[in-house]
Write an enzyme that holds these catalytic residues in place. Structure first.
Site, short mmCIF file in Angstrom:
data_model
loop_
_atom_site.label_atom_id
_atom_site.label_comp_id
_atom_site.label_asym_id
_atom_site.label_seq_id
_atom_site.Cartn_x
_atom_site.Cartn_y
_atom_site.Cartn_z
N GLU A 59 0.88 -1.17 0.00
CA GLU A 59 0.00 0.00 0.00
C GLU A 59 0.91 1.21 0.00
O GLU A 59 1.59 1.48 0.99
CB GLU A 59 -0.92 -0.04 1.23
CG GLU A 59 -2.03 1.00 1.20
CD GLU A 59 -1.63 2.30 1.85
OE1 GLU A 59 -1.25 3.22 1.09
OE2 GLU A 59 -1.68 2.41 3.07
N CYS A 73 -2.16 8.58 3.33
CA CYS A 73 -1.92 8.05 1.99
C CYS A 73 -3.04 8.35 1.01
O CYS A 73 -2.83 8.35 -0.20
CB CYS A 73 -1.68 6.54 2.06
SG CYS A 73 -3.00 5.64 2.90
#
Length: 512
Positions: free
Chosen positions: A235, A269
């Site tokens: 990720e 993120c």
């Protein structure tokens, strides 16, 4: 043969080249061997064991709620409300949801066959743990991005080592202290350290590695995993675009975007990275952001020094990088840009930013938000597609035609309409809604969280976390009673047998 001897033989290729006089390295190898022994003994496989460990994880969080908030205040100056909503309470809720779903997730899945001659084969998919897993966690959300994947490992029956970030030492040390008090130390461990320690961990043979962070380190993790053919989940983030169509309410859009951008000072993120809006609406959008600013920080309050200031920038190097971006950009600030005591940067929105501006080169990962003017939606799609695929694209519009354009003409880990970061409420955050009965928490854990291309691969959250750490094992059972129906496969091969097996290749293929 004793189980200890067998495990030692199985691990010998991995352990042989790691023998060292360094006591810290020896300790990491010992942890790995201990967890491997636990897995080989089958300790983590029973659902009752998994359920007990999940409940213990929930108790760890519940019993130490304030201490975990304090640790994040120390590490990040993260407001208590944000730490609770996005990390502590949300993880408790996700853990209990996993407990409630565990039997359903782990149950064998019958896979009936269509053909009558295979109807009695008892096609089934069994879900088993992959083995000992490694979770390399980031610093920005050191609980949810660490423990939510970990929930999946426990639920799947996998022992796991967690390597928390060295950049949040208070939180990492607290987890290291709490883990052996609540969880089985023979199955779950915290290993602290930085680059050297992580490198040593990556030399070991893991059943699965899950890494959250940046693409540079992601490539290192992927290369290390490839040596052992270890499956991994990455990720990684990216420049998550916000596109505002001409039908969007600009005041609502600006308020929602700014709220998402200031979470953890933009160090998220899926934080909105830049905004694309029609050239004719830039002025109105700028006004919308100013309204939102004054709503969030009324007169006398401040994002830097107020009663609840924004989170700190993680360290001096990252702050210097952000300040340098503001010095080099050609964009015009609408507000923000101030630095406080070398640790905080005021949320900053800039307009008149060009496509080739320094702010458009890489993921910003901070409280800076550039507005880029475009001609129309097609031009916005062109800008989005000119960059690597991000974790998410945010699109503000109620027009189905425009939504379909983004569904079919762009690529991202996720696509969210009319809000930002709220997809996390469908993955691992906990939000509240107001009802006649009062505040009610909302948590839906079935949306996968993951990227595509440069933003990563693989997914987790809820059942997706369970799936990540599980091996789906197909099975059939050809009983002796079926032998009379299988004679055609045996030698001697005859023309009749050949013609019989050719029949499927001669069926009529439908026209397009």
């Amino acid at each position: 043969m004793p189980i200890e001897t067998l495990i030692r033989i199985l691990l010998l290729p991995t352990l042989a080249h790691l023998q060292t006089s360094d006591p810290d390295t020896d300790q990491r190898v010992q942890i790995y061997a201990r967890l491997s022994k636990t897995f080989q003994a089958g300790t983590t496989r029973p659902l009752a064991y998994r359920r007990r460990q999940l409940l213990q994880l929930a108790r760890l969080l519940q019993d130490n709620h304030t201490a975990l908030e304090d640790a994040q205040l120390t590490d990040l100056n993260k407001p208590r409300l944000e730490a609770t909503v996005s990390e502590i309470a949300a993880t408790i809720t996700a853990t209990l949801a996993a407990v409630d779903s565990l039997e359903e997730w782990a149950a064998p899945e019958p896979r009936p066959t269509k053909e009558a001659w295979r109807a009695n084969w008892n096609g089934t998919v069994y879900k088993g743990p992959k083995g000992v897993a490694l979770i390399i966690a980031p610093w920005n959300y050191p609980l949810i991005l660490t423990l939510n994947p970990f929930i999946g490992a426990i639920a799947a029956g996998c022992p796991a080592v967690i390597k928390p970030s060295e950049l949040v030492p208070a939180t990492s040390q607290l987890l290291a202290d709490l883990f052996p008090r609540y969880l089985d130390p023979d199955a779950f461990a915290i290993v602290q350290g930085a680059v050297v320690e992580t490198t040593h961990l990556l030399n070991l043979r893991w059943a699965h590695i899950l890494y959250t962070g940046n693409g540079t380190v992601g490539r290192i993790v992927a290369a290390a995993a490839a040596k052992h053919l270890t499956p991994i989940t990455l990720e990684l983030g990216g420049k998550s675009a916000v596109v505002i169509a001409d039908d969007a309410d600009l005041d609502i859009a600006a308020r929602r975007i700014l709220h998402g951008k200031i979470q953890n000072a933009g160090q998220l993120c899926v934080s909105p990275d830049y905004v694309l809006v029609s050239r004719s609406r830039v002025d109105a959008l700028a006004e919308g952001f100013e309204k939102a600013w004054h709503q969030f920080w009324p007169e006398g309050d401040s994002p830097l020094t107020g009663t609840v200031p924004v989170s700190n920038i993680i360290n001096e190097r990252h702050l210097a990088r952000l300040v340098d971006l503001l010095k080099r950009t050609k964009g015009k600030p609408i507000f923000g840009g101030e630095v406080h005591e070398g640790i905080r940067l005021a949320p900053t929105v800039l307009r008149d930013v060009g496509e080739d501006d320094v702010l458009m080169e890489e993921e910003i990962f901070g409280p800076i938000l550039p507005i880029v003017a475009v001609e129309d939606i097609d031009d916005a799609i062109r800008v989005v597609n000119s960059k690597s695929s991000p974790l998410v694209i945010y699109l503000f519009t109620d027009k189905e035609e425009i939504q379909n354009k983004f569904i079919h003409q762009t690529l991202s880990g996720e696509l969210v309409f009319n809000d930002v970061v709220m997809q996390l409420a469908g993955q691992f955050w906990m939000y509240y809604r107001v009802s006649p009965q009062g505040l009610t928490n909302i948590l839906v854990t079935e949306l996968p969280f993951g990227g595509v291309g440069e933003s990563g691969y693989g997914a987790w959250a809820g059942k997706n976390s369970f799936d990540t750490f599980s091996h789906y094992r197909g099975s059939i059972n050809i009983t002796n009673a079926l032998e009379p129906h299988l004679q055609g496969r045996y030698r001697p091969y005859t023309e009749d047998k050949y013609q019989f097996f050719c029949a499927p290749s001669k069926v009529k293929i439908p026209d397009a």
